[in-house]
Design an enzyme around this catalytic site. Structure first.
Site, short mmCIF file in Angstrom:
data_model
loop_
_atom_site.label_atom_id
_atom_site.label_comp_id
_atom_site.label_asym_id
_atom_site.label_seq_id
_atom_site.Cartn_x
_atom_site.Cartn_y
_atom_site.Cartn_z
N ASP A 11 50.89 45.26 26.37
CA ASP A 11 50.42 43.96 27.21
C ASP A 11 49.91 42.83 26.96
O ASP A 11 50.35 42.13 26.05
CB ASP A 11 48.95 44.53 27.31
CG ASP A 11 47.88 44.11 28.41
OD1 ASP A 11 48.19 43.57 29.61
OD2 ASP A 11 46.52 44.14 28.11
N SER A 12 49.21 41.50 27.96
CA SER A 12 49.32 40.24 27.41
C SER A 12 48.20 40.02 26.15
O SER A 12 47.86 38.97 26.56
CB SER A 12 48.81 39.77 28.50
OG SER A 12 47.35 40.24 29.41
N CYS A 74 51.08 46.58 31.84
CA CYS A 74 50.44 45.42 32.31
C CYS A 74 51.10 45.10 33.52
O CYS A 74 52.52 45.17 33.74
CB CYS A 74 50.81 44.11 31.30
SG CYS A 74 50.43 42.53 32.86
N THR A 76 50.83 42.96 35.42
CA THR A 76 51.37 41.74 35.97
C THR A 76 52.97 41.33 34.60
O THR A 76 54.03 40.93 35.58
CB THR A 76 50.41 40.52 35.41
OG1 THR A 76 48.93 41.21 35.44
CG2 THR A 76 50.69 39.25 35.62
N CYS A 183 44.72 46.32 37.11
CA CYS A 183 44.96 45.53 36.02
C CYS A 183 44.45 46.53 34.64
O CYS A 183 43.44 46.28 34.91
CB CYS A 183 44.49 44.31 35.99
SG CYS A 183 44.16 43.53 34.63
N HIS A 185 43.01 45.78 31.72
CA HIS A 185 42.06 45.39 31.13
C HIS A 185 40.74 45.78 31.72
O HIS A 185 39.18 46.06 32.07
CB HIS A 185 41.68 43.57 31.29
CG HIS A 185 42.74 42.48 30.30
ND1 HIS A 185 43.97 42.77 30.13
CD2 HIS A 185 42.15 42.55 29.09
CE1 HIS A 185 44.44 41.83 29.23
NE2 HIS A 185 43.25 42.24 28.87
N1 DGL Z 1 46.21 43.15 31.51
C1 DGL Z 1 47.46 42.67 32.51
C2 DGL Z 1 47.56 43.62 34.10
O1 DGL Z 1 47.93 44.79 34.20
C3 DGL Z 1 47.23 41.03 32.92
C4 DGL Z 1 45.18 40.61 32.19
C5 DGL Z 1 46.14 39.06 32.12
O2 DGL Z 1 46.27 38.48 33.15
O3 DGL Z 1 47.32 38.61 30.99
O4 DGL Z 1 47.72 42.84 35.12
#
Ligand code: DGL
Length: 255
Positions: A11-12, A74, A76, A183, A185
């Site tokens: 993930d990021s 993630c 994104t 997302c 997070h």
């Molecule tokens: N956790 C990431 C997602 O599922 C993105 C968070 C970020 O902006 O880095 O999209």
């Protein structure tokens, strides 16, 4: 590739640990290598090309560690890179997308708010997903970058700050009946969000769907781990985030 090889999850930053929690519960025998790219977080405000490049670098590292599959934990990075990664690597790569479909299928018509990063919500992939459902549903997109920041900077226990952010995004959700957490997070806020949103709002995420998909792909290939004690290794491009990663992971594990 053999059944005892590890699964790479990235993930990021720290959000993907919520996927690791689901993975460990559903597939406890597996060896998991987690990589969080906190040094380059957030991905959600970067360009597609940047996120694609980061994703390739990370998956290439996993290849060197002989993984049998990768989860892009993630949304994104999935929308920016999953298709290209699948062409470039010979192991299974499972991604995540906002769980709009399960939400839309629960009730028609309905009001659905999709909480995700800017990049996810602006991608073509998400536009296609919207097209499938927006004629029958009222769908609102809510970019929530602040929630990513609160996780990465260890502010989850600051109730006032967390509530202020959640209330702000709820006010943009226009009385939604469903909130899709698009997302990884955002999973850390699920319990509090449920309290603030009230019982009539359903909160949906895609974690179990992603793990189910991985399970069936590995099963088809005879690559599920033999009964064993699974393991988890956590790495991060910002090594000082490793302690926080374990803290967050344990907070989910204890639930
Ligand atoms: N956790 C990431 C997602 O599922 C993105 C968070 C970020 O902006 O880095 O999209």
């Amino acid at each position: 590739m053999k059944p005892s090889d590890p699964i790479g999850v990235f993930d990021s930053g720290l959000g993907g640990l919520s996927v690791v929690d689901t993975l460990r519960r559903m597939m406890p025998d597996e060896q998991i290598l987690y990589f969080g790219d906190s040094a380059r977080n957030p991905y959600g405000t970067k360009t597609m090309d940047e996120v694609r490049q980061y994703s390739f670098e990370i998956v290439e590292q996993f290849r060197k560690q002989n993984v049998k599959a990768v989860i892009i934990a993630c949304n994104t990075a999935t929308s920016a890179a999953a298709k290209e990664l699948r062409k470039a690597f010979d192991f299974d790569i499972v991604g995540m997308e906002p769980a709009l479909k399960p939400a839309a299928e629960m009730k028609t018509p309905s009001k659905i708010a999709v909480w995700a990063t800017e990049l996810t919500l602006n991608q073509e992939k998400f536009a296609h997903l919207m097209e499938r459902f927006d004629s029958n549903h009222d769908i609102v997109r809510v970019p929530c970058s602040r929630l990513v920041e609160l996780v990465e900077t260890d502010q989850l226990e600051d109730q006032q700050t967390v509530d202020a952010a959640l209330k702000e995004y709820l006010s943009q959700s226009e009385d939604a009946e469903f909130i899709v957490l698009g997302c990884t997070h955002f999973l850390f806020f699920k319990d509090r969000l449920r309290q603030l949103a009230g019982g009539q709002v359903q909160i949906i995420d895609g974690n179990a769907g992603t793990v189910n998909r991985l399970h069936s792909l590995l099963e088809q290939k005879g690559l599920l781990a033999p009964a064993a004690k699974g393991s988890l290794t956590i790495d991060n491009s910002q090594p000082e985030k490793i302690d926080l990663s374990w803290k967050l992971y344990h907070s989910l594990e204890e639930k």
